[in-house]
Every structure is written in structure tokens, then in C-alpha cells.
Design a protein around this motif. Structure first.
Motif, PDB file in Angstrom:
ATOM      1  N   ILE A   6      -0.101   3.951   1.685  1.00  0.00           N
ATOM      2  CA  ILE A   6      -0.729   2.859   2.407  1.00  0.00           C
ATOM      3  C   ILE A   6       0.161   1.608   2.284  1.00  0.00           C
ATOM      4  O   ILE A   6       0.564   1.134   1.146  1.00  0.00           O
ATOM      5  CB  ILE A   6      -2.164   2.555   1.586  1.00  0.00           C
ATOM      6  N   HIS A   7       0.321   1.125   3.449  1.00  0.00           N
ATOM      7  CA  HIS A   7       1.178  -0.270   3.636  1.00  0.00           C
ATOM      8  C   HIS A   7       0.257  -1.373   3.127  1.00  0.00           C
ATOM      9  O   HIS A   7      -0.687  -1.678   3.868  1.00  0.00           O
ATOM     10  CB  HIS A   7       1.808  -0.264   4.918  1.00  0.00           C
ATOM     11  N   GLU A  45      -2.695  -2.438   5.862  1.00  0.00           N
ATOM     12  CA  GLU A  45      -2.316  -1.487   6.805  1.00  0.00           C
ATOM     13  C   GLU A  45      -2.096  -2.191   8.012  1.00  0.00           C
ATOM     14  O   GLU A  45      -2.536  -1.819   9.107  1.00  0.00           O
ATOM     15  CB  GLU A  45      -3.225  -0.585   7.086  1.00  0.00           C
ATOM     16  N   ARG A  46      -1.857  -3.482   8.030  1.00  0.00           N
ATOM     17  CA  ARG A  46      -1.870  -4.409   9.053  1.00  0.00           C
ATOM     18  C   ARG A  46      -3.084  -4.412  10.024  1.00  0.00           C
ATOM     19  O   ARG A  46      -3.034  -5.081  11.348  1.00  0.00           O
ATOM     20  CB  ARG A  46      -0.491  -3.824  10.211  1.00  0.00           C
ATOM     21  N   ARG A 128      -7.993  -0.926  -6.525  1.00  0.00           N
ATOM     22  CA  ARG A 128      -8.502   0.316  -6.205  1.00  0.00           C
ATOM     23  C   ARG A 128      -9.189   0.068  -4.828  1.00  0.00           C
ATOM     24  O   ARG A 128      -9.224   0.977  -3.925  1.00  0.00           O
ATOM     25  CB  ARG A 128      -9.487   0.802  -6.974  1.00  0.00           C
ATOM     26  N   LEU A 129      -9.821  -1.278  -4.699  1.00  0.00           N
ATOM     27  CA  LEU A 129     -10.498  -1.324  -3.584  1.00  0.00           C
ATOM     28  C   LEU A 129      -9.505  -1.647  -2.335  1.00  0.00           C
ATOM     29  O   LEU A 129      -9.873  -1.211  -1.134  1.00  0.00           O
ATOM     30  CB  LEU A 129     -11.129  -2.873  -3.688  1.00  0.00           C
ATOM     31  N   LEU A 130      -8.569  -2.300  -2.455  1.00  0.00           N
ATOM     32  CA  LEU A 130      -7.517  -2.382  -1.440  1.00  0.00           C
ATOM     33  C   LEU A 130      -7.064  -1.009  -1.113  1.00  0.00           C
ATOM     34  O   LEU A 130      -6.693  -0.713   0.029  1.00  0.00           O
ATOM     35  CB  LEU A 130      -6.220  -3.226  -2.175  1.00  0.00           C
ATOM     36  N   VAL A 131      -6.949  -0.003  -1.917  1.00  0.00           N
ATOM     37  CA  VAL A 131      -6.538   1.192  -1.688  1.00  0.00           C
ATOM     38  C   VAL A 131      -7.464   1.959  -0.770  1.00  0.00           C
ATOM     39  O   VAL A 131      -7.063   2.548   0.289  1.00  0.00           O
ATOM     40  CB  VAL A 131      -5.937   1.990  -2.822  1.00  0.00           C
ATOM     41  N   ALA A 137      -8.673   2.391   6.620  1.00  0.00           N
ATOM     42  CA  ALA A 137      -8.277   1.847   7.804  1.00  0.00           C
ATOM     43  C   ALA A 137      -7.137   3.024   8.536  1.00  0.00           C
ATOM     44  O   ALA A 137      -7.180   3.161   9.706  1.00  0.00           O
ATOM     45  CB  ALA A 137      -7.157   0.554   7.484  1.00  0.00           C
ATOM     46  N   GLN A 138      -6.493   3.630   8.017  1.00  0.00           N
ATOM     47  CA  GLN A 138      -5.766   4.980   8.417  1.00  0.00           C
ATOM     48  C   GLN A 138      -6.727   5.791   9.086  1.00  0.00           C
ATOM     49  O   GLN A 138      -6.454   6.598  10.304  1.00  0.00           O
ATOM     50  CB  GLN A 138      -5.028   5.601   7.246  1.00  0.00           C
TER      51      GLN A 138
END
Length: 233
Positions: A6-7, A45-46, A128-131, A137-138
Motif C-alpha cells: 500500500i502506497h 493510494e493516491r 491500521r486504519l490507514l492500511v 482503495a486497491q
């Protein structure tokens, strides 16, 4: 796709805060880029921009008037906007801000600015939320969200379920389509004229069904002399 890193872009000012970026850097499923962001503290993820506020930050920005300026900037961002509120009940109680004022601010941000509000009990959960956001998103980018609700068993039940995803097709029309054509594949490739011969379908519904399943034909411009394809018109 689930194994793709994940970016995340982390604002360089947020990095100075420490714990969330450190928790992200310790994970093996993310790539972290440090940069100066115009809006928010994280870009996921942009596709998602995230503003992180502790209970104390949120209360202070509400009192000094910064909060709604920041919410407006989030709402105008090209990415989807998320506000993560970090803190347990004790942290929120210690802000000294009345509950009604906090709730009013959250209503304004969520309902009128359209910014999604998520809660976290601390930096580790924020990471963890960001992940989780990145992973969703992916999946969204690849059409990977599961279809909610009833999940039929048996081939015919699944065929009817699939057909009811087409415009204007309910249980009765789905059953008649399947009886007439014999398979979902035959229905998906049938012409609008053939679909319209099924009882209850008609020309309008047939046209909508074709619109839903048919890719537009590619049109090319041809060079006057060489006849080479130049690209889509």
C-alpha cells in the motif's frame, strides 16, 4: 492484488509527530513516502486524503476557528476526504469542550462538507486504519468489492441472481430470459431485438440491458494517404 504494498504519502510535518509514521514504517505491507502535502496529513493510494487529529487538536482547532477551514480544504481536494479522530473517551473529556459543540462540529464536517469521519483510540489504530483504507482503495480500483446481501446457492439460483443485476430485470423477467436463451452467456450476447421478444422485456428494457453489457466500438481516424490508424476519435 491483496499482496501489493500500500502506497502512503506522509506529510513531513506529521512525521515529526512520530508514532503513526513509525507504526507504518514498521509494517511490511506499506511503502511510505515523505513529502509536503497541501491538504491533509496522509495520502493513501493516491485516492484518499486523510487529516488526523487528536482530541486535543480537534478541540483547539474548533476553538480557534481553523477546523472548518481545514474541512473545506479537505472537501475541495480531488481525492476522497477522511478525518480520523484519535483518542479515547478520557481524552475527549479532558478537552473541556461541551459534547454538544463536538457533535455539532462533526455534523457540519460529515454532513455539510461531505468529509468521512473515522474514530481511532490511538496512533497504532490510526496506522491500521490507514492500511485498511489503502487495501479497500486497491479493491475498489479493481472492482473487488463483494456484492452485499443475499447469496444464492445452486447454479440456476446464481444465474437468476446475476440477471437481476441488469437494468429493469426482476425475478420474473430473469426466469423468462433464462428459459428463452438457456444461459447467462447467451443472454449477454443476444441482440436487443432478440431480447425484446421475451415476454415483459420490450424495446426499452432490451436497449438498457444491451447498454449495460456492451462495450462501445472503437472508432479510428485513418490518415488520408497511408491509411495508418491514428487513434480513437
Amino acid at each position: 492484488m491483496d499482496n501489493a504494498p500500500i502506497h502512503l504519502v506522509v506529510d513531513d510535518r506529521e512525521k515529526a509527530g512520530g508514532k503513526v509514521p513509525a507504526a507504518l514504517a514498521a509494517r511490511g505491507d506499506v511503502t511510505v513516502e515523505i513529502a509536503r502535502l497541501d491538504v491533509g496529513d496522509y495520502r493513501v493510494e493516491r485516492r484518499v486524503v486523510v487529516e488526523r487529529k487528536t482530541a486535543a487538536d480537534f478541540a483547539a482547532s474548533l476553538i480557534d476557528g481553523r477546523l472548518f477551514h481545514q474541512a473545506a480544504a479537505l472537501a475541495l481536494a480531488p481525492e476522497r476526504a477522511v478525518l480520523v479522530l484519535e483518542g479515547c473517551d478520557k481524552d475527549w473529556h479532558e478537552t473541556g469542550v461541551r459534547r454538544e459543540a463536538l457533535q455539532g462540529a462533526l455534523i457540519t464536517i460529515g454532513v455539510f462538507f461531505g468529509v468521512t469521519v473515522l474514530r481511532s483510540d490511538g496512533p497504532e489504530e490510526t496506522a491500521r486504519l490507514l492500511v485498511y483504507l489503502g487495501r479497500q482503495a486497491q479493491r475498489s480500483a479493481h472492482g473487488g468489492f463483494p456484492r452485499p446481501g443475499y447469496r444464492p446457492k445452486g447454479k440456476r439460483a446464481r444465474q437468476l441472481f446475476l440477471l437481476q443485476g441488469l437494468p429493469g430485470v426482476g425475478p420474473g423477467r430473469a426466469a423468462r430470459l433464462l428459459e428463452r436463451f438457456g444461459s447467462v452467456q447467451a443472454i449477454m450476447t443476444a441482440s436487443a431485438d432478440d431480447l425484446a421478444t421475451v415476454d415483459g422485456i420490450g424495446e426499452k428494457t432490451a436497449a438498457k440491458m444491451r447498454w449495460a453489457v456492451q462495450e462501445p466500438a472503437l472508432e479510428y481516424k485513418t490518415a488520408p494517404r497511408s491509411g495508418r490508424r491514428l487513434g480513437r476519435s
